[in-house]
Design a protein around this motif. Structure first.
Motif, PDB file in Angstrom:
ATOM      1  N   GLU A 225      84.853  64.603  58.852  1.00  0.00           N
ATOM      2  CA  GLU A 225      85.727  63.739  59.641  1.00  0.00           C
ATOM      3  C   GLU A 225      85.426  63.897  61.138  1.00  0.00           C
ATOM      4  O   GLU A 225      85.329  62.918  61.879  1.00  0.00           O
ATOM      5  N   LEU A 226      85.226  65.131  61.568  1.00  0.00           N
ATOM      6  CA  LEU A 226      84.902  65.380  62.976  1.00  0.00           C
ATOM      7  C   LEU A 226      83.568  64.745  63.318  1.00  0.00           C
ATOM      8  O   LEU A 226      83.388  64.164  64.395  1.00  0.00           O
ATOM      9  N   TYR A 227      82.620  64.853  62.391  1.00  0.00           N
ATOM     10  CA  TYR A 227      81.319  64.223  62.599  1.00  0.00           C
ATOM     11  C   TYR A 227      81.479  62.727  62.819  1.00  0.00           C
ATOM     12  O   TYR A 227      80.913  62.164  63.748  1.00  0.00           O
ATOM     13  N   HIS A 228      82.293  62.090  61.972  1.00  0.00           N
ATOM     14  CA  HIS A 228      82.472  60.646  62.103  1.00  0.00           C
ATOM     15  C   HIS A 228      83.117  60.269  63.435  1.00  0.00           C
ATOM     16  O   HIS A 228      82.690  59.327  64.092  1.00  0.00           O
ATOM     17  N   ARG A 229      84.123  61.025  63.826  1.00  0.00           N
ATOM     18  CA  ARG A 229      84.789  60.732  65.104  1.00  0.00           C
ATOM     19  C   ARG A 229      83.808  60.901  66.262  1.00  0.00           C
ATOM     20  O   ARG A 229      83.769  60.089  67.191  1.00  0.00           O
ATOM     21  N   ALA A 230      83.018  61.945  66.208  1.00  0.00           N
ATOM     22  CA  ALA A 230      82.085  62.217  67.299  1.00  0.00           C
ATOM     23  C   ALA A 230      80.947  61.210  67.289  1.00  0.00           C
ATOM     24  O   ALA A 230      80.547  60.689  68.337  1.00  0.00           O
ATOM     25  N   HIS A 231      80.442  60.918  66.112  1.00  0.00           N
ATOM     26  CA  HIS A 231      79.310  60.001  65.982  1.00  0.00           C
ATOM     27  C   HIS A 231      79.694  58.595  66.459  1.00  0.00           C
ATOM     28  O   HIS A 231      78.851  57.850  66.973  1.00  0.00           O
ATOM     29  N   ALA A 232      80.968  58.247  66.265  1.00  0.00           N
ATOM     30  CA  ALA A 232      81.440  56.928  66.700  1.00  0.00           C
ATOM     31  C   ALA A 232      81.379  56.834  68.226  1.00  0.00           C
ATOM     32  O   ALA A 232      81.157  55.767  68.781  1.00  0.00           O
ATOM     33  N   ILE A 233      81.558  57.949  68.906  1.00  0.00           N
ATOM     34  CA  ILE A 233      81.533  57.970  70.371  1.00  0.00           C
ATOM     35  C   ILE A 233      80.094  58.029  70.872  1.00  0.00           C
ATOM     36  O   ILE A 233      79.725  57.360  71.823  1.00  0.00           O
ATOM     37  N   ASP A 234      79.285  58.836  70.220  1.00  0.00           N
ATOM     38  CA  ASP A 234      77.896  59.011  70.639  1.00  0.00           C
ATOM     39  C   ASP A 234      77.016  59.196  69.400  1.00  0.00           C
ATOM     40  O   ASP A 234      77.086  60.218  68.722  1.00  0.00           O
ATOM     41  N   GLY A 235      76.197  58.185  69.154  1.00  0.00           N
ATOM     42  CA  GLY A 235      75.357  58.176  67.959  1.00  0.00           C
ATOM     43  C   GLY A 235      74.352  59.311  67.897  1.00  0.00           C
ATOM     44  O   GLY A 235      73.718  59.534  66.864  1.00  0.00           O
ATOM     45  N   ASN A 236      74.204  60.056  68.999  1.00  0.00           N
ATOM     46  CA  ASN A 236      73.262  61.170  68.996  1.00  0.00           C
ATOM     47  C   ASN A 236      73.831  62.457  68.408  1.00  0.00           C
ATOM     48  O   ASN A 236      73.153  63.473  68.371  1.00  0.00           O
ATOM     49  N   VAL A 237      75.071  62.412  67.997  1.00  0.00           N
ATOM     50  CA  VAL A 237      75.671  63.613  67.407  1.00  0.00           C
ATOM     51  C   VAL A 237      75.350  63.651  65.917  1.00  0.00           C
ATOM     52  O   VAL A 237      75.618  62.706  65.195  1.00  0.00           O
ATOM     53  N   SER A 238      74.753  64.738  65.488  1.00  0.00           N
ATOM     54  CA  SER A 238      74.420  64.884  64.073  1.00  0.00           C
ATOM     55  C   SER A 238      75.385  65.838  63.383  1.00  0.00           C
ATOM     56  O   SER A 238      76.072  66.632  64.028  1.00  0.00           O
ATOM     57  N   LEU A 239      75.394  65.759  62.058  1.00  0.00           N
ATOM     58  CA  LEU A 239      76.288  66.619  61.281  1.00  0.00           C
ATOM     59  C   LEU A 239      75.956  68.099  61.491  1.00  0.00           C
ATOM     60  O   LEU A 239      76.853  68.930  61.628  1.00  0.00           O
ATOM     61  N   SER A 240      74.666  68.408  61.543  1.00  0.00           N
ATOM     62  CA  SER A 240      74.273  69.804  61.783  1.00  0.00           C
ATOM     63  C   SER A 240      74.909  70.341  63.045  1.00  0.00           C
ATOM     64  O   SER A 240      75.412  71.464  63.073  1.00  0.00           O
ATOM     65  N   THR A 241      74.843  69.549  64.082  1.00  0.00           N
ATOM     66  CA  THR A 241      75.361  70.004  65.363  1.00  0.00           C
ATOM     67  C   THR A 241      76.873  70.184  65.303  1.00  0.00           C
ATOM     68  O   THR A 241      77.416  71.106  65.916  1.00  0.00           O
ATOM     69  N   VAL A 242      77.528  69.312  64.568  1.00  0.00           N
ATOM     70  CA  VAL A 242      78.968  69.482  64.392  1.00  0.00           C
ATOM     71  C   VAL A 242      79.235  70.827  63.733  1.00  0.00           C
ATOM     72  O   VAL A 242      80.037  71.622  64.214  1.00  0.00           O
ATOM     73  N   TYR A 243      78.518  71.114  62.647  1.00  0.00           N
ATOM     74  CA  TYR A 243      78.708  72.393  61.967  1.00  0.00           C
ATOM     75  C   TYR A 243      78.405  73.559  62.896  1.00  0.00           C
ATOM     76  O   TYR A 243      79.118  74.555  62.941  1.00  0.00           O
ATOM     77  N   ARG A 244      77.308  73.430  63.641  1.00  0.00           N
ATOM     78  CA  ARG A 244      76.930  74.530  64.532  1.00  0.00           C
ATOM     79  C   ARG A 244      77.991  74.759  65.595  1.00  0.00           C
ATOM     80  O   ARG A 244      78.341  75.896  65.924  1.00  0.00           O
ATOM     81  N   THR A 245      78.522  73.657  66.124  1.00  0.00           N
ATOM     82  CA  THR A 245      79.532  73.780  67.171  1.00  0.00           C
ATOM     83  C   THR A 245      80.831  74.354  66.618  1.00  0.00           C
ATOM     84  O   THR A 245      81.489  75.177  67.261  1.00  0.00           O
ATOM     85  N   LEU A 246      81.173  73.925  65.416  1.00  0.00           N
ATOM     86  CA  LEU A 246      82.387  74.454  64.795  1.00  0.00           C
ATOM     87  C   LEU A 246      82.283  75.962  64.620  1.00  0.00           C
ATOM     88  O   LEU A 246      83.217  76.708  64.910  1.00  0.00           O
ATOM     89  N   ARG A 247      81.118  76.395  64.172  1.00  0.00           N
ATOM     90  CA  ARG A 247      80.948  77.823  63.949  1.00  0.00           C
ATOM     91  C   ARG A 247      81.035  78.600  65.265  1.00  0.00           C
ATOM     92  O   ARG A 247      81.663  79.647  65.354  1.00  0.00           O
ATOM     93  N   LEU A 248      80.408  78.013  66.268  1.00  0.00           N
ATOM     94  CA  LEU A 248      80.427  78.600  67.598  1.00  0.00           C
ATOM     95  C   LEU A 248      81.860  78.811  68.085  1.00  0.00           C
ATOM     96  O   LEU A 248      82.246  79.910  68.488  1.00  0.00           O
ATOM     97  N   LEU A 249      82.642  77.745  68.020  1.00  0.00           N
ATOM     98  CA  LEU A 249      84.011  77.816  68.529  1.00  0.00           C
ATOM     99  C   LEU A 249      84.886  78.712  67.666  1.00  0.00           C
ATOM    100  O   LEU A 249      85.789  79.380  68.164  1.00  0.00           O
ATOM    101  N   GLU A 250      84.586  78.736  66.386  1.00  0.00           N
ATOM    102  CA  GLU A 250      85.375  79.609  65.518  1.00  0.00           C
ATOM    103  C   GLU A 250      85.104  81.068  65.890  1.00  0.00           C
ATOM    104  O   GLU A 250      86.025  81.874  65.975  1.00  0.00           O
ATOM    105  N   GLU A 251      83.822  81.375  66.120  1.00  0.00           N
ATOM    106  CA  GLU A 251      83.475  82.750  66.495  1.00  0.00           C
ATOM    107  C   GLU A 251      84.122  83.154  67.811  1.00  0.00           C
ATOM    108  O   GLU A 251      84.509  84.300  68.001  1.00  0.00           O
ATOM    109  N   LYS A 252      84.243  82.188  68.722  1.00  0.00           N
ATOM    110  CA  LYS A 252      84.897  82.466  69.995  1.00  0.00           C
ATOM    111  C   LYS A 252      86.415  82.502  69.866  1.00  0.00           C
ATOM    112  O   LYS A 252      87.125  82.765  70.819  1.00  0.00           O
ATOM    113  N   GLY A 253      86.932  82.143  68.685  1.00  0.00           N
ATOM    114  CA  GLY A 253      88.375  82.132  68.486  1.00  0.00           C
ATOM    115  C   GLY A 253      89.053  80.908  69.061  1.00  0.00           C
ATOM    116  O   GLY A 253      90.271  80.850  69.176  1.00  0.00           O
TER     117      GLY A 253
END
Lengths: 157, 157
Positions: B60-88
């Motif tokens: 769902e986050l991928y779709h919302r982000a991709h709608a704003i900027d087509g250069n956002v890929s699912l991998s990057t969404v996952y990577r960013t989610l993990r990043l932010l989760e690790e940072k709390g």
DNA sequence: ATGCTAATGCGAACTATTTGCATTTGTCAA
DNA sequence: TTGACAAATGCAAATAGTTCGCATTAGCAT
């Protein structure tokens, strides 16, 4: 049938549990009463499930069953698990690692304390918490269908 | 910064939350302070996350982000989610359907009531329950690192 | 015993997520 | 401002856990 009351001073952890043999018999009865067939592999899987006092995952159950009878396949383990879960005979848990873990459903409802270092699971039950949960749900206009309380903990000291 | 106190009569649901813009700024700061780079796609994903008041999954986050900027890929969404989760900065939840769902972590700890018919999630908090949990863990010799209370409910009537 | 159908094993499919790698792009120093 | 270098990206392939399709096997009621 045995009755186990632990930690009675704290009105908590009161389990009415069947013996492994009783559990096995009940699983078999569950299967038969709906007109399902009692196959060799089901017998083995039910036995393994009935004997399990821990919270094994599908793969672990497969290994235990396969060790007893090489004709048990992983698919059949999954199919049997789903069957018993639908009948309410076992319970599926999704602790924080991806896979599902199972436990016999013949005990009274309880919650789980998971040791994050060893993955050991301790069961407990608090009447007060149960009651508070029901109050909260009611206040928000809901009835609780099922619920889950998991404490991810680390040993003191 | 806004302070929201609801259901005060029940000492429950007291949230200190940031505005979506504040959240976005904090996400950006989190990224920068560790020497990470602020890319276009990260900017978009952080914006989407900061704006989310629900509990969306990665797709769902991928779709919302991709709608704003087509250069956002699912991998990057996952990577960013993990990043932010690790940072709390965000929190991962594993509700009963397989996938993970996320929410901003700037609110005070709370538990979840999940409407099993609509998948809607309601947040709540009970001081009493928190306290009882800590007591139970202590009694069993543990300290709670994190915990999870989920009520799977159905609307009354 | 026989036949019908459920149950099995196998491997392929599926879902959610991660990862390897070649390419792009921030960022920082000159 | 430019260049260089490492970090970040997209893509597709890999992975983990679980389900499913299908040809074959085997309960079980007659």
């Amino acid at each position: 049938m045995q009755i186990k009351i632990a930690n009675a001073s704290q009105q908590r952890y009161i389990c009415i549990m069947q013996s492994s043999d009783e559990r096995f018999e009940r699983f078999c009865a569950d299967i038969k009463t709906v007109g399902l067939r009692m196959t060799e592999q089901r017998k083995v899987i039910l036995r393994v499930l009935a004997d399990a006092s821990d919270h094994p995952d599908a793969n672990e159950l497969y290994h235990r069953a396969h060790a007893i009878d090489g004709n048990v396949s992983l698919s059949t383990v999954y199919r049997t698990l789903r069957l018993l879960e639908e009948k309410g005979a076992i319970q599926r848990h999704a602790f924080d690692e991806g896979r599902a873990r199972f436990e016999n459903a013949d005990t009274e409802h309880h919650d789980h304390l998971i040791d994050i270092d060893t993955n050991k699971v301790i069961e407990f039950r608090s009447e007060k918490i149960e009651q508070l949960q029901a109050e909260i749900a009611a206040e928000l206009g809901y009835d609780i269908v099922r619920h889950k309380l998991e404490l991810y903990c680390r040993k003191r000291n």
